[in-house]
Motif scaffolding. Structure first.
Motif, PDB file in Angstrom:
ATOM      1  N   LEU A 133       1.038  -1.137   0.002  1.00 49.30           N
ATOM      2  CA  LEU A 133       0.090  -0.097  -0.018  1.00 49.30           C
ATOM      3  C   LEU A 133       0.813   1.220   0.091  1.00 49.30           C
ATOM      4  CD1 LEU A 133      -2.620  -1.093   2.752  1.00 49.30           C
ATOM      5  CD2 LEU A 133      -2.741  -0.880   0.417  1.00 49.30           C
ATOM      6  N   ARG A 134       0.540   2.333  -0.857  1.00 51.26           N
ATOM      7  CA  ARG A 134       1.382   3.655  -0.991  1.00 51.26           C
ATOM      8  C   ARG A 134       0.773   4.403   0.127  1.00 51.26           C
ATOM      9  NH1 ARG A 134       1.095   5.488  -6.604  1.00 51.26           N
ATOM     10  NH2 ARG A 134      -1.190   4.621  -6.452  1.00 51.26           N
ATOM     11  N   VAL A 135      -0.557   4.398   0.441  1.00 49.93           N
ATOM     12  CA  VAL A 135      -1.208   5.161   1.675  1.00 49.93           C
ATOM     13  C   VAL A 135      -1.845   4.327   2.787  1.00 49.93           C
ATOM     14  CG1 VAL A 135      -2.656   7.132   2.104  1.00 49.93           C
ATOM     15  CG2 VAL A 135      -1.538   7.062  -0.143  1.00 49.93           C
ATOM     16  N   ASP A 136      -1.646   4.785   3.795  1.00 47.63           N
ATOM     17  CA  ASP A 136      -2.351   4.003   4.999  1.00 47.63           C
ATOM     18  C   ASP A 136      -3.983   4.207   4.788  1.00 47.63           C
ATOM     19  OD1 ASP A 136      -2.988   3.081   7.634  1.00 47.63           O
ATOM     20  OD2 ASP A 136      -3.260   4.901   8.449  1.00 47.63           O
ATOM     21  N   PRO A 137      -4.603   3.113   4.752  1.00 54.87           N
ATOM     22  CA  PRO A 137      -6.249   3.180   4.439  1.00 54.87           C
ATOM     23  C   PRO A 137      -6.815   4.355   5.255  1.00 54.87           C
ATOM     24  CG  PRO A 137      -5.425   1.064   4.674  1.00 54.87           C
ATOM     25  CD  PRO A 137      -4.202   1.873   4.860  1.00 54.87           C
ATOM     26  N   MET A 138      -6.646   4.298   6.680  1.00 54.32           N
ATOM     27  CA  MET A 138      -7.030   5.385   7.568  1.00 54.32           C
ATOM     28  C   MET A 138      -6.652   6.748   7.047  1.00 54.32           C
ATOM     29  SD  MET A 138      -9.242   4.117   9.487  1.00 54.32           S
ATOM     30  CE  MET A 138      -9.503   5.384  10.708  1.00 54.32           C
ATOM     31  N   THR A 139      -5.446   7.225   6.816  1.00 52.90           N
ATOM     32  CA  THR A 139      -5.267   8.453   6.639  1.00 52.90           C
ATOM     33  C   THR A 139      -5.866   8.897   4.869  1.00 52.90           C
ATOM     34  OG1 THR A 139      -2.963   8.054   7.084  1.00 52.90           O
ATOM     35  CG2 THR A 139      -3.122  10.044   5.740  1.00 52.90           C
ATOM     36  N   ALA A 140      -5.979   7.879   4.125  1.00 49.68           N
ATOM     37  CA  ALA A 140      -6.779   7.992   2.959  1.00 49.68           C
ATOM     38  C   ALA A 140      -8.223   8.501   3.124  1.00 49.68           C
ATOM     39  CB  ALA A 140      -6.653   6.896   1.830  1.00 49.68           C
ATOM     40  N   ARG A 141      -8.896   7.697   4.303  1.00 50.98           N
ATOM     41  CA  ARG A 141     -10.249   7.744   4.685  1.00 50.98           C
ATOM     42  C   ARG A 141     -10.456   9.472   5.083  1.00 50.98           C
ATOM     43  NH1 ARG A 141     -14.096   7.393   8.624  1.00 50.98           N
ATOM     44  NH2 ARG A 141     -15.948   6.280   7.976  1.00 50.98           N
ATOM     45  N   ARG A 142      -9.673   9.707   5.893  1.00 47.47           N
ATOM     46  CA  ARG A 142      -9.687  11.085   6.574  1.00 47.47           C
ATOM     47  C   ARG A 142      -9.454  12.067   5.654  1.00 47.47           C
ATOM     48  NH1 ARG A 142      -5.898   8.893  10.208  1.00 47.47           N
ATOM     49  NH2 ARG A 142      -7.199   8.154  12.085  1.00 47.47           N
ATOM     50  N   GLU A 143      -8.576  12.004   4.482  1.00 47.21           N
ATOM     51  CA  GLU A 143      -8.423  13.060   3.356  1.00 47.21           C
ATOM     52  C   GLU A 143      -9.472  13.043   2.642  1.00 47.21           C
ATOM     53  OE1 GLU A 143      -5.894  15.045   3.030  1.00 47.21           O
ATOM     54  OE2 GLU A 143      -5.306  14.253   4.985  1.00 47.21           O
ATOM     55  N   ARG A 144     -10.170  11.975   2.340  1.00 52.13           N
ATOM     56  CA  ARG A 144     -11.541  11.836   1.295  1.00 52.13           C
ATOM     57  C   ARG A 144     -12.724  12.527   2.266  1.00 52.13           C
ATOM     58  NH1 ARG A 144     -10.634   6.636   0.542  1.00 52.13           N
ATOM     59  NH2 ARG A 144     -12.440   6.222   1.812  1.00 52.13           N
ATOM     60  N   PHE A 145     -12.631  12.292   3.472  1.00 50.82           N
ATOM     61  CA  PHE A 145     -13.693  13.007   4.474  1.00 50.82           C
ATOM     62  C   PHE A 145     -13.620  14.562   4.385  1.00 50.82           C
ATOM     63  CE2 PHE A 145     -15.884  14.028   8.169  1.00 50.82           C
ATOM     64  CZ  PHE A 145     -17.200  13.265   7.980  1.00 50.82           C
ATOM     65  N   LYS A 146     -12.382  15.216   4.310  1.00 48.13           N
ATOM     66  CA  LYS A 146     -12.091  16.567   4.454  1.00 48.13           C
ATOM     67  C   LYS A 146     -12.573  17.123   3.046  1.00 48.13           C
ATOM     68  CE  LYS A 146      -7.891  16.616   7.024  1.00 48.13           C
ATOM     69  NZ  LYS A 146      -6.281  16.890   6.901  1.00 48.13           N
ATOM     70  N   THR A 147     -12.283  16.553   1.952  1.00 48.00           N
ATOM     71  CA  THR A 147     -12.981  17.001   0.689  1.00 48.00           C
ATOM     72  C   THR A 147     -14.487  16.874   0.419  1.00 48.00           C
ATOM     73  OG1 THR A 147     -12.388  15.200  -0.498  1.00 48.00           O
ATOM     74  CG2 THR A 147     -10.620  16.673  -0.410  1.00 48.00           C
ATOM     75  N   GLN A 148     -14.938  15.689   0.960  1.00 49.65           N
ATOM     76  CA  GLN A 148     -16.586  15.258   0.830  1.00 49.65           C
ATOM     77  C   GLN A 148     -17.257  16.029   1.941  1.00 49.65           C
ATOM     78  OE1 GLN A 148     -16.773  11.203   0.564  1.00 49.65           O
ATOM     79  NE2 GLN A 148     -15.599  11.107  -1.479  1.00 49.65           N
ATOM     80  N   GLY A 149     -16.661  16.108   2.960  1.00 52.44           N
ATOM     81  CA  GLY A 149     -17.727  16.631   4.107  1.00 52.44           C
ATOM     82  C   GLY A 149     -18.312  15.843   4.678  1.00 52.44           C
ATOM     83  N   ALA A 150     -19.213  15.794   5.794  1.00 55.02           N
ATOM     84  CA  ALA A 150     -20.049  15.216   6.598  1.00 55.02           C
ATOM     85  C   ALA A 150     -21.330  14.920   5.762  1.00 55.02           C
ATOM     86  CB  ALA A 150     -20.173  15.670   7.814  1.00 55.02           C
ATOM     87  N   ARG A 151     -21.829  16.052   4.943  1.00 53.11           N
ATOM     88  CA  ARG A 151     -23.089  15.806   4.275  1.00 53.11           C
ATOM     89  C   ARG A 151     -23.008  14.763   3.159  1.00 53.11           C
ATOM     90  NH1 ARG A 151     -22.488  21.523   3.395  1.00 53.11           N
ATOM     91  NH2 ARG A 151     -22.848  22.276   5.410  1.00 53.11           N
ATOM     92  N   SER A 152     -21.961  14.542   2.718  1.00 52.28           N
ATOM     93  CA  SER A 152     -22.270  13.346   1.791  1.00 52.28           C
ATOM     94  C   SER A 152     -21.798  12.004   2.185  1.00 52.28           C
ATOM     95  CB  SER A 152     -21.375  13.755   0.130  1.00 52.28           C
ATOM     96  OG  SER A 152     -20.054  13.776   0.812  1.00 52.28           O
ATOM     97  N   ALA A 153     -21.726  11.839   3.355  1.00 49.60           N
ATOM     98  CA  ALA A 153     -21.038  10.536   3.999  1.00 49.60           C
ATOM     99  C   ALA A 153     -21.964   9.970   5.077  1.00 49.60           C
ATOM    100  CB  ALA A 153     -19.416  10.917   4.613  1.00 49.60           C
ATOM    101  N   GLY A 154     -22.079   8.686   4.896  1.00 48.24           N
ATOM    102  CA  GLY A 154     -22.608   8.077   6.047  1.00 48.24           C
ATOM    103  C   GLY A 154     -24.166   8.268   6.446  1.00 48.24           C
ATOM    104  N   LEU A 155     -24.282   8.511   7.726  1.00 41.45           N
ATOM    105  CA  LEU A 155     -25.807   9.061   8.166  1.00 41.45           C
ATOM    106  C   LEU A 155     -26.435  10.043   7.455  1.00 41.45           C
ATOM    107  CD1 LEU A 155     -25.175   8.358  11.928  1.00 41.45           C
ATOM    108  CD2 LEU A 155     -26.632   6.978  10.330  1.00 41.45           C
ATOM    109  N   PHE A 156     -25.383  11.034   7.273  1.00 38.93           N
ATOM    110  CA  PHE A 156     -25.984  12.484   6.853  1.00 38.93           C
ATOM    111  C   PHE A 156     -26.231  12.516   5.153  1.00 38.93           C
ATOM    112  CE2 PHE A 156     -23.151  13.270  10.453  1.00 38.93           C
ATOM    113  CZ  PHE A 156     -24.211  13.258  11.363  1.00 38.93           C
TER     114      PHE A 156
END
Length: 115
Positions: free
Chosen positions: A81-104
């Motif tokens: 892996l080139r990027v730690d999966p948790m780091t990648a997820r955090r970076e994605r969340f920063k750009t997508q925001g809470a509104r387009s993820a999960g419960l929201f």
């Protein structure tokens, strides 16, 4: 291997995202995972990184030099892996925001942000 028995396995390798290469390999019965992976790479002309890992039928192999393959197995070669999966997820969340993820992801019309 008992008097030259042969087996056929399929080897899968993904050198880059969304790119999967496969190679069919005939080799002596009881060959090790690592030997088969190296043989497939040399036959197919794949340049494997030094720190690849192996798996059989989507299950990681702990000791590829000692693990034996059976006829019809699916051998998978995993690149590091080139990027730690948790780091990648955090970076994605920063750009997508809470509104387009999960419960929201789906809000009631006229609802406040985050509800």
């Amino acid at each position: 291997a008992e008097n030259g028995a042969r087996m056929t396995i399929r080897v899968f390798y993904s050198p880059a995202p969304r790119q999967v290469l496969q190679h069919e390999l005939r080799l002596a019965a009881g060959s090790s995972v690592q030997a088969a992976g190296e043989m497939a790479a040399s036959e197919a002309g794949w340049a494997l990184p030094k720190d690849v890992r192996y798996g059989v039928w989507n299950k990681a192999t702990k000791d590829p030099a000692r693990s034996a393959l059976q006829d019809g197995d699916r051998l998978e070669i995993y690149r590091p892996l080139r990027v730690d999966p948790m780091t990648a997820r955090r970076e994605r969340f920063k750009t997508q925001g809470a509104r387009s993820a999960g419960l929201f992801a789906q809000r009631r019309p006229g609802a406040k942000p985050g509800y």
